[in-house]
Structure formats: structure tokens, C-alpha cells
Design a protein around this motif. Structure first.
Motif, PDB file in Angstrom:
ATOM      1  N   ARG A   1       0.833  -1.196   0.000  1.00  0.00           N
ATOM      2  CA  ARG A   1       0.000   0.000   0.000  1.00  0.00           C
ATOM      3  C   ARG A   1       0.872   1.252   0.000  1.00  0.00           C
ATOM      4  O   ARG A   1       0.790   2.107   0.874  1.00  0.00           O
ATOM      5  N   GLY A   2       1.705   1.331  -1.037  1.00  0.00           N
ATOM      6  CA  GLY A   2       2.516   2.527  -1.216  1.00  0.00           C
ATOM      7  C   GLY A   2       3.629   2.672  -0.208  1.00  0.00           C
ATOM      8  O   GLY A   2       4.054   3.786   0.100  1.00  0.00           O
ATOM      9  N   SER A   3       4.137   1.565   0.320  1.00  0.00           N
ATOM     10  CA  SER A   3       5.186   1.640   1.339  1.00  0.00           C
ATOM     11  C   SER A   3       6.506   2.090   0.722  1.00  0.00           C
ATOM     12  O   SER A   3       6.738   1.942  -0.481  1.00  0.00           O
ATOM     13  N   THR A   4       7.369   2.628   1.567  1.00  0.00           N
ATOM     14  CA  THR A   4       8.664   3.104   1.104  1.00  0.00           C
ATOM     15  C   THR A   4       9.596   1.953   0.755  1.00  0.00           C
ATOM     16  O   THR A   4      10.265   1.959  -0.290  1.00  0.00           O
ATOM     17  N   ASN A   5       9.659   0.942   1.597  1.00  0.00           N
ATOM     18  CA  ASN A   5      10.600  -0.165   1.409  1.00  0.00           C
ATOM     19  C   ASN A   5       9.992  -1.393   0.746  1.00  0.00           C
ATOM     20  O   ASN A   5      10.694  -2.370   0.504  1.00  0.00           O
ATOM     21  N   GLY A   6       8.692  -1.344   0.470  1.00  0.00           N
ATOM     22  CA  GLY A   6       8.063  -2.436  -0.243  1.00  0.00           C
ATOM     23  C   GLY A   6       7.852  -3.683   0.601  1.00  0.00           C
ATOM     24  O   GLY A   6       8.192  -3.739   1.783  1.00  0.00           O
ATOM     25  N   VAL A   7       7.283  -4.715  -0.048  1.00  0.00           N
ATOM     26  CA  VAL A   7       7.024  -6.012   0.576  1.00  0.00           C
ATOM     27  C   VAL A   7       7.703  -7.085  -0.258  1.00  0.00           C
ATOM     28  O   VAL A   7       7.509  -7.147  -1.479  1.00  0.00           O
ATOM     29  N   ARG A   8       8.494  -7.923   0.386  1.00  0.00           N
ATOM     30  CA  ARG A   8       9.145  -9.053  -0.302  1.00  0.00           C
ATOM     31  C   ARG A   8       8.464 -10.338   0.150  1.00  0.00           C
ATOM     32  O   ARG A   8       8.384 -10.621   1.344  1.00  0.00           O
ATOM     33  N   LEU A   9       7.952 -11.095  -0.824  1.00  0.00           N
ATOM     34  CA  LEU A   9       7.297 -12.359  -0.548  1.00  0.00           C
ATOM     35  C   LEU A   9       8.144 -13.486  -1.111  1.00  0.00           C
ATOM     36  O   LEU A   9       8.412 -13.534  -2.320  1.00  0.00           O
ATOM     37  N   ASN A  10       8.590 -14.366  -0.216  1.00  0.00           N
ATOM     38  CA  ASN A  10       9.484 -15.468  -0.596  1.00  0.00           C
ATOM     39  C   ASN A  10      10.684 -14.958  -1.385  1.00  0.00           C
ATOM     40  O   ASN A  10      11.129 -15.560  -2.371  1.00  0.00           O
ATOM     41  N   GLY A  11      11.220 -13.804  -0.966  1.00  0.00           N
ATOM     42  CA  GLY A  11      12.437 -13.261  -1.558  1.00  0.00           C
ATOM     43  C   GLY A  11      12.233 -12.346  -2.740  1.00  0.00           C
ATOM     44  O   GLY A  11      13.195 -11.750  -3.240  1.00  0.00           O
ATOM     45  N   LYS A  12      10.971 -12.163  -3.231  1.00  0.00           N
ATOM     46  CA  LYS A  12      10.721 -11.322  -4.390  1.00  0.00           C
ATOM     47  C   LYS A  12       9.810 -10.159  -4.024  1.00  0.00           C
ATOM     48  O   LYS A  12       8.818 -10.339  -3.309  1.00  0.00           O
ATOM     49  N   THR A  13      10.141  -8.961  -4.518  1.00  0.00           N
ATOM     50  CA  THR A  13       9.336  -7.785  -4.247  1.00  0.00           C
ATOM     51  C   THR A  13       8.034  -7.863  -5.040  1.00  0.00           C
ATOM     52  O   THR A  13       8.035  -8.171  -6.239  1.00  0.00           O
ATOM     53  N   ILE A  14       6.907  -7.578  -4.366  1.00  0.00           N
ATOM     54  CA  ILE A  14       5.604  -7.641  -5.041  1.00  0.00           C
ATOM     55  C   ILE A  14       5.174  -6.235  -5.448  1.00  0.00           C
ATOM     56  O   ILE A  14       5.500  -5.246  -4.788  1.00  0.00           O
ATOM     57  N   ASP A  15       4.433  -6.131  -6.543  1.00  0.00           N
ATOM     58  CA  ASP A  15       3.927  -4.838  -6.996  1.00  0.00           C
ATOM     59  C   ASP A  15       2.435  -4.883  -7.274  1.00  0.00           C
ATOM     60  O   ASP A  15       1.869  -3.957  -7.855  1.00  0.00           O
ATOM     61  N   GLN A  16       1.780  -5.986  -6.880  1.00  0.00           N
ATOM     62  CA  GLN A  16       0.336  -6.117  -7.039  1.00  0.00           C
ATOM     63  C   GLN A  16      -0.170  -7.113  -6.003  1.00  0.00           C
ATOM     64  O   GLN A  16       0.603  -7.684  -5.235  1.00  0.00           O
ATOM     65  N   ASP A  17      -1.506  -7.321  -5.986  1.00  0.00           N
ATOM     66  CA  ASP A  17      -2.077  -8.304  -5.070  1.00  0.00           C
ATOM     67  C   ASP A  17      -1.550  -9.695  -5.416  1.00  0.00           C
ATOM     68  O   ASP A  17      -1.610 -10.118  -6.569  1.00  0.00           O
ATOM     69  N   VAL A  18      -1.022 -10.404  -4.414  1.00  0.00           N
ATOM     70  CA  VAL A  18      -0.440 -11.724  -4.632  1.00  0.00           C
ATOM     71  C   VAL A  18      -1.066 -12.711  -3.651  1.00  0.00           C
ATOM     72  O   VAL A  18      -1.146 -12.440  -2.444  1.00  0.00           O
ATOM     73  N   VAL A  19      -1.499 -13.866  -4.166  1.00  0.00           N
ATOM     74  CA  VAL A  19      -2.060 -14.919  -3.312  1.00  0.00           C
ATOM     75  C   VAL A  19      -0.932 -15.548  -2.494  1.00  0.00           C
ATOM     76  O   VAL A  19       0.147 -15.831  -3.019  1.00  0.00           O
ATOM     77  N   ILE A  20      -1.175 -15.722  -1.208  1.00  0.00           N
ATOM     78  CA  ILE A  20      -0.178 -16.358  -0.347  1.00  0.00           C
ATOM     79  C   ILE A  20      -0.666 -17.722   0.085  1.00  0.00           C
ATOM     80  O   ILE A  20      -1.859 -17.942   0.307  1.00  0.00           O
ATOM     81  N   GLN A  21       0.293 -18.659   0.191  1.00  0.00           N
ATOM     82  CA  GLN A  21       0.002 -20.043   0.539  1.00  0.00           C
ATOM     83  C   GLN A  21       0.563 -20.358   1.918  1.00  0.00           C
ATOM     84  O   GLN A  21       1.398 -19.625   2.454  1.00  0.00           O
ATOM     85  N   ASN A  22       0.101 -21.472   2.463  1.00  0.00           N
ATOM     86  CA  ASN A  22       0.597 -21.931   3.754  1.00  0.00           C
ATOM     87  C   ASN A  22       2.120 -22.072   3.714  1.00  0.00           C
ATOM     88  O   ASN A  22       2.668 -22.739   2.837  1.00  0.00           O
ATOM     89  N   GLY A  23       2.821 -21.390   4.640  1.00  0.00           N
ATOM     90  CA  GLY A  23       4.271 -21.464   4.714  1.00  0.00           C
ATOM     91  C   GLY A  23       4.986 -20.342   4.009  1.00  0.00           C
ATOM     92  O   GLY A  23       6.213 -20.201   4.160  1.00  0.00           O
ATOM     93  N   ASP A  24       4.276 -19.495   3.237  1.00  0.00           N
ATOM     94  CA  ASP A  24       4.923 -18.369   2.565  1.00  0.00           C
ATOM     95  C   ASP A  24       5.464 -17.381   3.593  1.00  0.00           C
ATOM     96  O   ASP A  24       4.873 -17.171   4.664  1.00  0.00           O
ATOM     97  N   VAL A  25       6.603 -16.753   3.240  1.00  0.00           N
ATOM     98  CA  VAL A  25       7.271 -15.832   4.151  1.00  0.00           C
ATOM     99  C   VAL A  25       7.360 -14.453   3.498  1.00  0.00           C
ATOM    100  O   VAL A  25       7.825 -14.323   2.363  1.00  0.00           O
ATOM    101  N   ALA A  26       6.911 -13.434   4.226  1.00  0.00           N
ATOM    102  CA  ALA A  26       6.981 -12.055   3.747  1.00  0.00           C
ATOM    103  C   ALA A  26       7.945 -11.275   4.630  1.00  0.00           C
ATOM    104  O   ALA A  26       7.992 -11.476   5.850  1.00  0.00           O
ATOM    105  N   ASN A  27       8.720 -10.392   3.985  1.00  0.00           N
ATOM    106  CA  ASN A  27       9.616  -9.493   4.719  1.00  0.00           C
ATOM    107  C   ASN A  27       9.062  -8.078   4.612  1.00  0.00           C
ATOM    108  O   ASN A  27       8.899  -7.538   3.517  1.00  0.00           O
ATOM    109  N   ILE A  28       8.757  -7.495   5.782  1.00  0.00           N
ATOM    110  CA  ILE A  28       8.218  -6.134   5.868  1.00  0.00           C
ATOM    111  C   ILE A  28       9.181  -5.336   6.726  1.00  0.00           C
ATOM    112  O   ILE A  28       9.209  -5.495   7.957  1.00  0.00           O
ATOM    113  N   GLY A  29       9.996  -4.497   6.102  1.00  0.00           N
ATOM    114  CA  GLY A  29      11.043  -3.817   6.841  1.00  0.00           C
ATOM    115  C   GLY A  29      11.977  -4.847   7.448  1.00  0.00           C
ATOM    116  O   GLY A  29      12.444  -5.772   6.775  1.00  0.00           O
TER     117      GLY A  29
END
Length: 545
Positions: free
Chosen positions: A60-88
Motif C-alpha cells: 500500500r505505497g510503502s517506502t521499502n516495499g514487501v518481499r514475498l518469498n524473496g521477491k518484491t511484489i507490486d500487485q495483489d499476490v495470493v499467499i500459501q501456507n508457509g509463505d514468508v513475507a519481509n516487511i522492513g
């Protein structure tokens, strides 16, 4: 059950159940999951549960973005059991598992353990001792002494549990006296509490048993009081008539007592009071053992009272601080706490920047909505906008319907108050853009905010009556700011020339046609802050369509 497992930078872990359609994540206090670190944006991202049961994560317009399983996302992404997100600096793992039934069993005490307990209870019986050399009378006396010591230890054990369970000074005092009466020989007693000036409070004399008729008055000798204050040590009086320490004390002789115990209630900072017990009949009613237990009882009571007083002091400070934090930025509260003499209250003239932010057409929008939904939207708006104001060093003045009024430069001027107010306005507008991206799923209307800012001299201070005071600002500067806000369209930030003069070249400001404001005899120059980035402008245009 779907949940988020949060790992903090220092290795701590927490869990958050996804029990609502949208869970917001960010640094701001209005979020469902607050990650309080500068690496996290105020409104960083959302986790949404779709109607088909899938769960998605969206930046949602964050400065540092969201990384899901090591990749930066730029749209809505479905997450599965065990997925790891890095927020700051935080790591968040998504889990979705079925509910598990847990079997609960009662704890059962083995029969052998019960047998051990019964045997220990008989351990003080004379039949369980081998007869040593010496008389049977000596053995019986030893057994009585052991049983007596066991009883006194039981009193101390009970005191530790009972006294510290109380949450008021009165409750502790009452419990301490009840325990004192379990010491053999204590017929009456009281607790005298002392305030910070050393003045005694009213005390109630208690008796082990109801006493018919008028009883001798307890007069605590000034000699005893001074001795305890000076030495902070317990005193045992075996026979007042023969005690050399108090041979000059007429008050103790008048009281008619024969034996007494006094123990100080010593707190961490001062003498909190005195625990007193006596016997009017026996001259040697108490031994050193009773005094030891009585003294330890007083120590436990003092520690409990000290904790209660400390808690009350902290609670009072917390209430005062909480009152300040409702209106002032946290750093301003810290400055007030550190140097309260530097705060100028009571109505003084000072230069400030006044910000008004109002939801456009909210009255007509709310007419078609249930009251609880209207309150839900307003609470979300006020909470998030107040966070922005505080983060930029502003002071919340008041909420007016669906409008917020804030001051920058009062009660403490920082030198860059106009710039801080405009930065706060820009962040509010960007925040509204991001919130609106999920308005359909929240079942909210898209909200637009108009903002007006003016800089000038106001009279700021405590205004009201003796029964209610509010810290606020009044004057023409406030009126102009409110009218600029009224002129602003949704998504606009209008500022006065006086505010623009205090801004540097990093701000993009465009001129507008002068506006005729209520109360002014001539049109007033007005400028507009260009805050939209290309991406944000596109989103806003889509929402308006």
C-alpha cells in the motif's frame, strides 16, 4: 485457522489470527498489526481474505516495499501456507491449518503422595521420636518448641500469600492485623500509617475478641515513636513498669499495658508507618521468636504497601501522560515531561501553522449508511490522521464532526512548523489514496479530504471555564485556515501566502486565483500544494470515475 507468525528483529515471536476480511499492517497505531520500526511505513500493506477462501497480500505505497518469498511484489499476490513475507526488518510467515481438537485431562494426585503428606503431618508426634538420654519432660518441651516454631512459620507463609494479594493500603493493613492476632499473646493492636510529611493518619484499634465495656486507650508514647523513627528497628517491651528505655514515659503507664511489640513499616524511600500489638495482662507475653515473626510480618506489609503506593504514583503519572498524549505528539510529551517550566500555557500569543482536514460530502454519504458504519469510518479516519499529525510534531486541537483541527508550533515551536504542517497534509492525502484502494472490500465509500493550512499569530492556551479547560488556539489565523479548508476540493491542499513563505524549494506549490473568504474585505491569495505522484494521481482519477 489462518494466522500470521511475526518474528521481530530481536528474535521475539508473536501470532495474529486473520479474523477479519482485511488486516492492515504498518507503523501507525491504527493498524491491526503495528510494527513499530522506521523500516516500516505508517500504512505499509494489507492481508485480505477473499470470498473464495484465498488470502492475498498487497503493498500500500510503502517506502521499502514487501518481499514475498524473496521477491518484491507490486500487485495483489495470493499467499500459501508457509509463505514468508519481509516487511522492513520483520519476518512474517503465513499459516493456514485446520482446527485441532485438544483432549483435556484433570491432574490426579497419586495415592503414594497423599500417604507421604499424612506421614509428614504426624512427624511432630512424640511417638515418632526416639527417646534420648534425659527426662521425658525435656523431650515434651522440645516437641512443644518444634510445634510452636512450625506454627510461626505457617503464619509467615500465610502472610506472604495473603498480604501481597491485596491491592489497597487499607486491605493490606487489615490483613496484617488479622495475621498479627494469630501470634500467641496478641490481644489488641493497630497499624499507624504515616504520610510523606511524617504525619500519622487515623487508626482503628482492633481486638482479638469483642470486648465489653470501655477499654483502656492505646497511647503510643512519643518516646517509642521517636525511637522507631530513629533506629527503624522493632521493639519488644516485656514489662513497661520495669523497662529502663521507657521509665520516663507516663503515657505508656497510663495505657495500662504490660507487654507490647512495635515494628516499623519501612518502605524503599521512607518510614510508612508502625505496626503495634500488645497484651494488657501478661508481663512476658512475647518472646524473641514472636518478635521475629511480628517484625517479618511488618516487613512484608511494608513491602506490599510500598508497591501499592508506587503503583498509584505510576498510575497517576500514566493518567496525566495519557491525557497529554491524546492531544500532543509523543516527542512533545517527552519535552513537557523533561522541562515543564518551558511550556507556555494560559493564553499567550505565538506563531503557529493551523491545519484543518475535512472529509468532503461526508454528511450526504453517511445518510445512506447505518450509524455503526459511520462511526467505524470516522474512527479509522481520525486515528490514522492523528498518527500522521503526531509523527510530524503537531498538536491535536479537536475533532469537529468529520473534520480535524491541528496546531504546529504550539505549545512548543520547533522552527519548521509550516513545513511540518504541509508534510503532514501531503501524507494525509497519500494515506487516503491508499485506504481507498480497499474501500470496496471494506464496504466503504471512497473518501476524499480537503485540507487548508494558514500560518500566523494566534492566542493559544487553556480556554474554557473553571469546570472544564481545553488547550486550543483562537484568532483570525485559525478562521482563515478553516475557510481555506472549506474552499479545497477533495484531494486538494490549499495554503496561505504566509505558509508558503516558510517553505523551501523542495515543496511544489502552484498559484491560484485569489479567493474571497468570509470576513475579508478583499480577495485572499491562495496557493495549492502539488503532492500527487503520477502513480497516485492515476489511482485517484480511477476512484473518482
Amino acid at each position: 485457522m489462518a494466522c500470521l507468525i511475526i518474528s521481530t528483529p530481536d528474535g521475539k515471536r508473536g501470532i495474529l489470527e486473520l479474523n477479519k476480511p482485511i488486516v492492515t499492517i504498518g507503523r501507525g497505531n491504527a493498524n491491526d498489526l503495528v510494527l513499530n520500526d522506521a523500516s516500516v511505513s505508517r500504512f505499509h500493506c494489507v492481508v485480505k481474505q477473499q470470498e473464495d477462501g484465498t488470502v492475498v497480500i498487497a503493498d500500500r505505497g510503502s517506502t521499502n516495499g514487501v518481499r514475498l518469498n524473496g521477491k518484491t511484489i507490486d500487485q495483489d499476490v495470493v499467499i500459501q501456507n508457509g509463505d514468508v513475507a519481509n516487511i522492513g526488518l520483520f519476518t512474517i510467515r503465513f499459516e493456514s491449518v485446520d482446527d485441532v481438537a485438544f483432549e483435556v485431562r484433570k491432574v490426579e494426585i497419586p495415592a503414594a503422595l497423599d500417604r507421604i503428606i499424612r506421614q509428614s503431618q504426624r512427624s511432630f508426634s512424640p511417638a515418632n521420636f526416639d527417646t534420648p538420654t534425659g527426662s521425658t519432660e525435656d523431650m515434651i518441651e522440645q516437641i512443644k518448641q518444634l510445634e510452636r516454631e512450625k506454627y510461626l512459620l505457617t503464619v509467615l507463609y500465610d502472610a506472604g500469600k495473603a498480604i501481597h494479594s491485596k491491592r489497597s493500603v487499607e486491605g493490606i493493613a487489615d490483613q496484617a492485623m488479622s495475621l498479627a492476632f494469630r501470634i500467641e499473646g496478641v490481644e489488641r493492636g493497630f497499624i499507624m500509617l504515616l504520610d510523606e510529611k511524617g504525619t500519622s493518619t487515623a487508626t482503628e484499634v482492633r481486638y482479638r475478641e469483642a470486648q465489653p465495656g470501655e477499654q483502656p486507650q492505646i497511647i503510643l508514647s512519643q518516646a517509642v515513636l521517636e525511637r522507631i523513627k530513629r533506629e527503624l528497628q522493632p521493639i519488644l517491651i516485656s514489662d513497661v513498669s520495669g523497662d529502663e528505655r521507657f521509665k520516663t514515659s507516663e503515657s505508656m503507664k497510663m495505657a495500662g499495658l504490660r507487654s507490647a511489640m512495635c515494628a516499623p513499616l519501612v518502605g524503599s524511600q521512607r518510614l510508612l508507618g508502625i505496626l503495634y500489638a500488645d497484651n494488657l495482662q501478661k508481663s512476658d507475653a512475647f518472646t524473641q521468636d514472636e518478635l521475629n515473626v511480628f517484625s517479618l510480618l511488618a516487613s512484608q506489609a511494608a513491602a506490599a504497601i510500598d508497591n501499592v503506593l508506587a503503583y498509584k504514583h505510576i498510575a497517576n503519572q500514566a493518567v496525566q501522560r495519557s491525557a497529554l498524549e491524546r492531544f500532543l505528539a509523543p516527542q512533545v510529551v517527552e519535552m513537557i515531561a523533561a522541562d515543564p517550566e518551558n511550556i507556555k500555557l494560559g493564553g499567550i500569543n505565538q506563531k503557529v501553522s493551523v491545519l484543518f482536514a475535512d472529509i468532503r460530502d461526508f454528511t450526504s454519504i453517511s445518510e445512506s449508511m447505518p450509524p455503526d458504519k459511520v462511526l467505524e469510518i470516522l474512527n479509522e479516519f481520525f486515528t490514522r490522521v492523528t498518527d500522521v499529525i503526531f509523527d510530524h510534531g503537531g498538536t491535536l486541537d479537536k475533532y469537529i464532526g468529520d473534520c480535524v483541527m491541528a496546531l504546529f508550533g504550539a505549545p512548543i515551536a520547533k522552527g519548521n512548523d509550516a513545513a511540518s504542517s504541509v508534510r503532514a497534509a501531503i501524507e494525509i492525502q497519500r494515506l487516503m489514496t491508499e485506504l481507498n484502494r480497499d474501500c470496496k472490500q471494506r464496504k466503504w465509500p471512497a473518501l476524499e479530504v480537503g485540507i487548508g493550512i494558514n500560518t500566523g499569530t494566534v492566542t493559544a492556551g487553556n480556554i474554557g471555564s473553571l469546570r472544564r479547560l481545553d488547550y486550543t488556539a483562537v484568532g483570525d489565523t485559525v478562521n482563515v485556515a478553516a475557510r481555506l479548508m472549506a474552499e479545497a476540493d477533495g484531494g486538494q491542499i490549499l495554503i496561505s501566502e504566509s505558509t508558503a513563505r516558510d517553505l523551501d524549494s523542495t515543496f511544489k506549490v502552484g498559484g491560484r486565483k485569489p479567493v474571497m473568504l468570509k470576513g475579508k474585505s478583499a480577495p485572499v491569495p491562495v496557493l495549492s500544494v502539488r503532492w500527487m505522484e503520477p502513480k497516485a494521481a492515476t489511482v485517484t482519477q480511477k476512484l473518482r470515475r
